[in-house]
Scaffold this motif. Structure first.
Motif, PDB file in Angstrom:
ATOM      1  N   LEU A 221       0.833  -1.206   0.000  1.00 30.36           N
ATOM      2  CA  LEU A 221       0.000   0.000   0.000  1.00 30.36           C
ATOM      3  C   LEU A 221       0.867   1.255   0.000  1.00 30.36           C
ATOM      4  O   LEU A 221       0.615   2.191  -0.764  1.00 30.36           O
ATOM      5  N   ALA A 222       1.904   1.280   0.810  1.00 25.76           N
ATOM      6  CA  ALA A 222       2.810   2.430   0.857  1.00 25.76           C
ATOM      7  C   ALA A 222       3.478   2.659  -0.494  1.00 25.76           C
ATOM      8  O   ALA A 222       3.617   3.803  -0.943  1.00 25.76           O
ATOM      9  N   GLU A 223       3.880   1.588  -1.143  1.00 24.27           N
ATOM     10  CA  GLU A 223       4.516   1.694  -2.464  1.00 24.27           C
ATOM     11  C   GLU A 223       3.555   2.312  -3.474  1.00 24.27           C
ATOM     12  O   GLU A 223       3.925   3.186  -4.261  1.00 24.27           O
ATOM     13  N   ARG A 224       2.306   1.858  -3.461  1.00 31.68           N
ATOM     14  CA  ARG A 224       1.310   2.392  -4.402  1.00 31.68           C
ATOM     15  C   ARG A 224       1.058   3.877  -4.156  1.00 31.68           C
ATOM     16  O   ARG A 224       0.877   4.652  -5.095  1.00 31.68           O
ATOM     17  N   ILE A 225       1.028   4.276  -2.897  1.00 33.47           N
ATOM     18  CA  ILE A 225       0.823   5.687  -2.566  1.00 33.47           C
ATOM     19  C   ILE A 225       2.020   6.510  -3.029  1.00 33.47           C
ATOM     20  O   ILE A 225       1.853   7.611  -3.577  1.00 33.47           O
ATOM     21  N   ALA A 226       3.224   5.995  -2.848  1.00 33.62           N
ATOM     22  CA  ALA A 226       4.426   6.701  -3.308  1.00 33.62           C
ATOM     23  C   ALA A 226       4.376   6.922  -4.816  1.00 33.62           C
ATOM     24  O   ALA A 226       4.726   8.002  -5.311  1.00 33.62           O
ATOM     25  N   GLU A 227       3.913   5.924  -5.552  1.00 33.52           N
ATOM     26  CA  GLU A 227       3.798   6.054  -7.011  1.00 33.52           C
ATOM     27  C   GLU A 227       2.842   7.175  -7.389  1.00 33.52           C
ATOM     28  O   GLU A 227       3.096   7.928  -8.331  1.00 33.52           O
ATOM     29  N   VAL A 228       1.744   7.299  -6.655  1.00 31.74           N
ATOM     30  CA  VAL A 228       0.780   8.370  -6.910  1.00 31.74           C
ATOM     31  C   VAL A 228       1.442   9.736  -6.709  1.00 31.74           C
ATOM     32  O   VAL A 228       1.291  10.639  -7.529  1.00 31.74           O
ATOM     33  N   ALA A 229       2.191   9.880  -5.622  1.00 30.15           N
ATOM     34  CA  ALA A 229       2.857  11.158  -5.350  1.00 30.15           C
ATOM     35  C   ALA A 229       3.895  11.487  -6.411  1.00 30.15           C
ATOM     36  O   ALA A 229       4.045  12.646  -6.813  1.00 30.15           O
ATOM     37  N   LEU A 230       4.616  10.470  -6.883  1.00 28.18           N
ATOM     38  CA  LEU A 230       5.669  10.693  -7.879  1.00 28.18           C
ATOM     39  C   LEU A 230       5.131  10.855  -9.294  1.00 28.18           C
ATOM     40  O   LEU A 230       5.900  11.158 -10.219  1.00 28.18           O
ATOM     41  N   ASP A 231       3.816  10.677  -9.476  1.00 31.22           N
ATOM     42  CA  ASP A 231       3.213  10.957 -10.786  1.00 31.22           C
ATOM     43  C   ASP A 231       3.442  12.408 -11.189  1.00 31.22           C
ATOM     44  O   ASP A 231       3.522  12.718 -12.369  1.00 31.22           O
ATOM     45  N   ASP A 232       3.528  13.283 -10.191  1.00 33.74           N
ATOM     46  CA  ASP A 232       3.858  14.682 -10.458  1.00 33.74           C
ATOM     47  C   ASP A 232       5.377  14.767 -10.503  1.00 33.74           C
ATOM     48  O   ASP A 232       6.044  14.628  -9.478  1.00 33.74           O
ATOM     49  N   ARG A 233       5.931  14.985 -11.672  1.00 36.61           N
ATOM     50  CA  ARG A 233       7.387  14.960 -11.867  1.00 36.61           C
ATOM     51  C   ARG A 233       8.119  16.044 -11.085  1.00 36.61           C
ATOM     52  O   ARG A 233       9.333  15.983 -10.931  1.00 36.61           O
ATOM     53  N   ARG A 234       7.401  17.036 -10.603  1.00 40.44           N
ATOM     54  CA  ARG A 234       8.055  18.072  -9.790  1.00 40.44           C
ATOM     55  C   ARG A 234       8.444  17.527  -8.417  1.00 40.44           C
ATOM     56  O   ARG A 234       9.342  18.048  -7.775  1.00 40.44           O
ATOM     57  N   VAL A 235       7.754  16.486  -7.979  1.00 37.48           N
ATOM     58  CA  VAL A 235       8.075  15.866  -6.691  1.00 37.48           C
ATOM     59  C   VAL A 235       9.337  15.040  -6.887  1.00 37.48           C
ATOM     60  O   VAL A 235       9.347  14.069  -7.651  1.00 37.48           O
ATOM     61  N   GLN A 236      10.423  15.443  -6.240  1.00 39.46           N
ATOM     62  CA  GLN A 236      11.701  14.746  -6.406  1.00 39.46           C
ATOM     63  C   GLN A 236      11.811  13.521  -5.502  1.00 39.46           C
ATOM     64  O   GLN A 236      12.370  12.507  -5.899  1.00 39.46           O
ATOM     65  N   GLU A 237      11.277  13.635  -4.293  1.00 42.29           N
ATOM     66  CA  GLU A 237      11.345  12.543  -3.322  1.00 42.29           C
ATOM     67  C   GLU A 237      10.050  12.531  -2.526  1.00 42.29           C
ATOM     68  O   GLU A 237       9.428  13.576  -2.318  1.00 42.29           O
ATOM     69  N   VAL A 238       9.676  11.346  -2.064  1.00 44.31           N
ATOM     70  CA  VAL A 238       8.498  11.224  -1.219  1.00 44.31           C
ATOM     71  C   VAL A 238       8.778  10.194  -0.126  1.00 44.31           C
ATOM     72  O   VAL A 238       9.457   9.192  -0.372  1.00 44.31           O
ATOM     73  N   SER A 239       8.277  10.476   1.050  1.00 42.08           N
ATOM     74  CA  SER A 239       8.246   9.497   2.138  1.00 42.08           C
ATOM     75  C   SER A 239       6.781   9.257   2.460  1.00 42.08           C
ATOM     76  O   SER A 239       6.012  10.212   2.619  1.00 42.08           O
ATOM     77  N   VAL A 240       6.411   7.999   2.520  1.00 44.50           N
ATOM     78  CA  VAL A 240       5.032   7.612   2.812  1.00 44.50           C
ATOM     79  C   VAL A 240       5.050   6.701   4.028  1.00 44.50           C
ATOM     80  O   VAL A 240       5.754   5.691   4.025  1.00 44.50           O
ATOM     81  N   THR A 241       4.267   7.065   5.038  1.00 49.41           N
ATOM     82  CA  THR A 241       4.087   6.191   6.188  1.00 49.41           C
ATOM     83  C   THR A 241       2.633   5.744   6.220  1.00 49.41           C
ATOM     84  O   THR A 241       1.726   6.583   6.167  1.00 49.41           O
ATOM     85  N   VAL A 242       2.439   4.432   6.286  1.00 51.87           N
ATOM     86  CA  VAL A 242       1.107   3.859   6.432  1.00 51.87           C
ATOM     87  C   VAL A 242       1.013   3.311   7.850  1.00 51.87           C
ATOM     88  O   VAL A 242       1.787   2.429   8.233  1.00 51.87           O
ATOM     89  N   HIS A 243       0.066   3.845   8.600  1.00 53.80           N
ATOM     90  CA  HIS A 243      -0.189   3.396   9.968  1.00 53.80           C
ATOM     91  C   HIS A 243      -1.370   2.433   9.957  1.00 53.80           C
ATOM     92  O   HIS A 243      -2.383   2.706   9.297  1.00 53.80           O
TER      93      HIS A 243
END
Length: 130
Positions: A78-100
């Motif tokens: 789930l965290a990986e899929r969310i990270a992919e969504v955030a990185l769909d915007d190429r301006r986002v260089q890095e993302v950290s996703v925490t799933v609780h």
């Protein structure tokens, strides 16, 4: 590239049906998501226009759709899929996703279980070239 600034969204709570056990899929539970986007924000600050940044309301909606969507066994997935969504915007260089997963099926007293993944555009581009 310059300095990377941050947009942080914490505590996005969404009902989902993720888990290894049948009862987790049947009954579902709440998951809480924290996002930390790293990207330059100088252009947005100069223009004062939302088109020059990530619209965090729209991003929250897309992330919520992933959490409420197709069930997966692991919160790592789930965290990986969310990270992919955030990185769909190429301006986002890095993302950290925490799933609780505070209601994980653990037969002991605990406050929370969480998984954090860190991804970048470089990682994303390398994955695409495979």
């Amino acid at each position: 590239m310059g300095t990377l600034d941050e947009i942080v969204l914490t505590g996005l709570t969404v009902f989902g049906r993720h888990g290894v056990y049948d009862h987790e899929r049947e009954n579902g539970q709440e998951f809480t998501i924290d996002l930390r986007l790293r990207m330059p924000l100088r252009d947005a600050a100069a223009s004062d226009d939302v088109v020059d940044t990530v619209h965090y309301g729209e991003l929250a909606e897309r992330v919520a759709a992933v959490v409420a969507g197709e069930p997966v066994n692991l919160i790592e997935t789930l965290a990986e899929r969310i990270a992919e969504v955030a990185l769909d915007d190429r301006r986002v260089q890095e993302v950290s996703v925490t799933v609780h997963k505070p209601h994980a099926p653990i037969a002991l007293a605990f406050s929370d279980v969480a998984v954090t993944v860190h991804r970048s555009q470089q990682h994303s581009i390398a994955e695409e070239s495979r």
